[in-house]
Design a protein around this motif. Structure first.
Motif, PDB file in Angstrom:
ATOM      1  N   LYS A 137       0.858  -1.182   0.000  1.00 52.64           N
ATOM      2  CA  LYS A 137       0.000   0.000   0.000  1.00 52.64           C
ATOM      3  C   LYS A 137       0.893   1.230   0.000  1.00 52.64           C
ATOM      4  CE  LYS A 137      -3.897  -2.040   2.379  1.00 52.64           C
ATOM      5  NZ  LYS A 137      -4.849  -1.943   3.491  1.00 52.64           N
ATOM      6  N   ILE A 138       0.450   2.268  -0.737  1.00 59.14           N
ATOM      7  CA  ILE A 138       1.203   3.509  -0.790  1.00 59.14           C
ATOM      8  C   ILE A 138       0.274   4.675  -0.537  1.00 59.14           C
ATOM      9  CG2 ILE A 138       2.942   2.571  -2.375  1.00 59.14           C
ATOM     10  CD1 ILE A 138       1.542   4.048  -4.650  1.00 59.14           C
ATOM     11  N   THR A 139       0.863   5.834  -0.265  1.00 60.97           N
ATOM     12  CA  THR A 139       0.061   7.035  -0.011  1.00 60.97           C
ATOM     13  C   THR A 139      -0.301   7.710  -1.330  1.00 60.97           C
ATOM     14  OG1 THR A 139       1.986   8.482   0.122  1.00 60.97           O
ATOM     15  CG2 THR A 139       1.295   7.402   2.167  1.00 60.97           C
ATOM     16  N   ARG A 140      -1.216   8.656  -1.264  1.00 56.75           N
ATOM     17  CA  ARG A 140      -1.608   9.401  -2.460  1.00 56.75           C
ATOM     18  C   ARG A 140      -0.420  10.192  -3.025  1.00 56.75           C
ATOM     19  NH1 ARG A 140      -6.783   9.197  -3.839  1.00 56.75           N
ATOM     20  NH2 ARG A 140      -8.337   8.722  -2.255  1.00 56.75           N
ATOM     21  N   GLU A 141       0.437  10.719  -2.142  1.00 53.02           N
ATOM     22  CA  GLU A 141       1.600  11.474  -2.589  1.00 53.02           C
ATOM     23  C   GLU A 141       2.565  10.570  -3.364  1.00 53.02           C
ATOM     24  OE1 GLU A 141       0.544  11.541   0.695  1.00 53.02           O
ATOM     25  OE2 GLU A 141      -0.494  13.457   0.461  1.00 53.02           O
ATOM     26  N   GLU A 142       2.785   9.359  -2.895  1.00 52.91           N
ATOM     27  CA  GLU A 142       3.652   8.411  -3.598  1.00 52.91           C
ATOM     28  C   GLU A 142       3.038   8.031  -4.943  1.00 52.91           C
ATOM     29  OE1 GLU A 142       5.854   5.909  -0.043  1.00 52.91           O
ATOM     30  OE2 GLU A 142       3.744   5.467  -0.462  1.00 52.91           O
ATOM     31  N   ALA A 143       1.739   7.835  -4.967  1.00 55.54           N
ATOM     32  CA  ALA A 143       1.050   7.469  -6.206  1.00 55.54           C
ATOM     33  C   ALA A 143       1.132   8.596  -7.229  1.00 55.54           C
ATOM     34  CB  ALA A 143      -0.406   7.118  -5.921  1.00 55.54           C
ATOM     35  N   ALA A 144       1.075   9.846  -6.769  1.00 55.67           N
ATOM     36  CA  ALA A 144       1.130  10.989  -7.682  1.00 55.67           C
ATOM     37  C   ALA A 144       2.500  11.101  -8.361  1.00 55.67           C
ATOM     38  CB  ALA A 144       0.817  12.272  -6.927  1.00 55.67           C
ATOM     39  N   LYS A 145       3.545  10.576  -7.740  1.00 58.87           N
ATOM     40  CA  LYS A 145       4.899  10.641  -8.297  1.00 58.87           C
ATOM     41  C   LYS A 145       5.152   9.556  -9.344  1.00 58.87           C
ATOM     42  CE  LYS A 145       6.861  12.610  -4.118  1.00 58.87           C
ATOM     43  NZ  LYS A 145       7.747  12.386  -2.976  1.00 58.87           N
ATOM     44  N   LEU A 146       4.307   8.549  -9.401  1.00 59.44           N
ATOM     45  CA  LEU A 146       4.501   7.441 -10.332  1.00 59.44           C
ATOM     46  C   LEU A 146       3.900   7.765 -11.698  1.00 59.44           C
ATOM     47  CD1 LEU A 146       3.574   4.479  -7.967  1.00 59.44           C
ATOM     48  CD2 LEU A 146       5.851   5.244  -8.612  1.00 59.44           C
ATOM     49  N   GLN A 147       4.574   7.301 -12.756  1.00 61.65           N
ATOM     50  CA  GLN A 147       4.048   7.491 -14.099  1.00 61.65           C
ATOM     51  C   GLN A 147       3.102   6.347 -14.425  1.00 61.65           C
ATOM     52  OE1 GLN A 147       7.199   7.801 -16.916  1.00 61.65           O
ATOM     53  NE2 GLN A 147       7.818   9.822 -16.250  1.00 61.65           N
TER      54      GLN A 147
END
Length: 80
Positions: A3-13
């Motif tokens: 599981k990851i945070t929304r901030e981590e998800a926003a950094k992924l392409q």
């Protein structure tokens, strides 16, 4: 799996459907960035111009495509 945070998800392409790695990189470019595409990175018969036209039409982002003089690939610059 994790599981990851929304901030981590926003950094992924992320890519849409069966987009190629090159198209994904192009879509995520910021204005002023330049991407060098080698012949080995491009599997299509024609150059990346047609793909760039499609991305421009779909996203409104504008690009300049230049062919390298030695024929080893292309430069793509996002201008807008």
């Amino acid at each position: 799996m994790k599981k990851i945070t929304r901030e981590e998800a926003a950094k992924l392409q992320t890519k849409l459907g069966s987009s190629t790695a090159v198209r994904t990189e192009v879509v995520h470019m910021k204005t002023g960035e330049i991407l060098q595409i080698g012949k080995g990175d491009w599997n299509q018969q024609k150059g990346p111009g047609q793909m760039l036209q499609g991305v421009t039409k779909k996203t409104g982002q504008k690009y300049v495509l230049k062919t390298l003089a030695d024929g080893s690939g292309w430069l793509v610059e996002r201008v807008e």
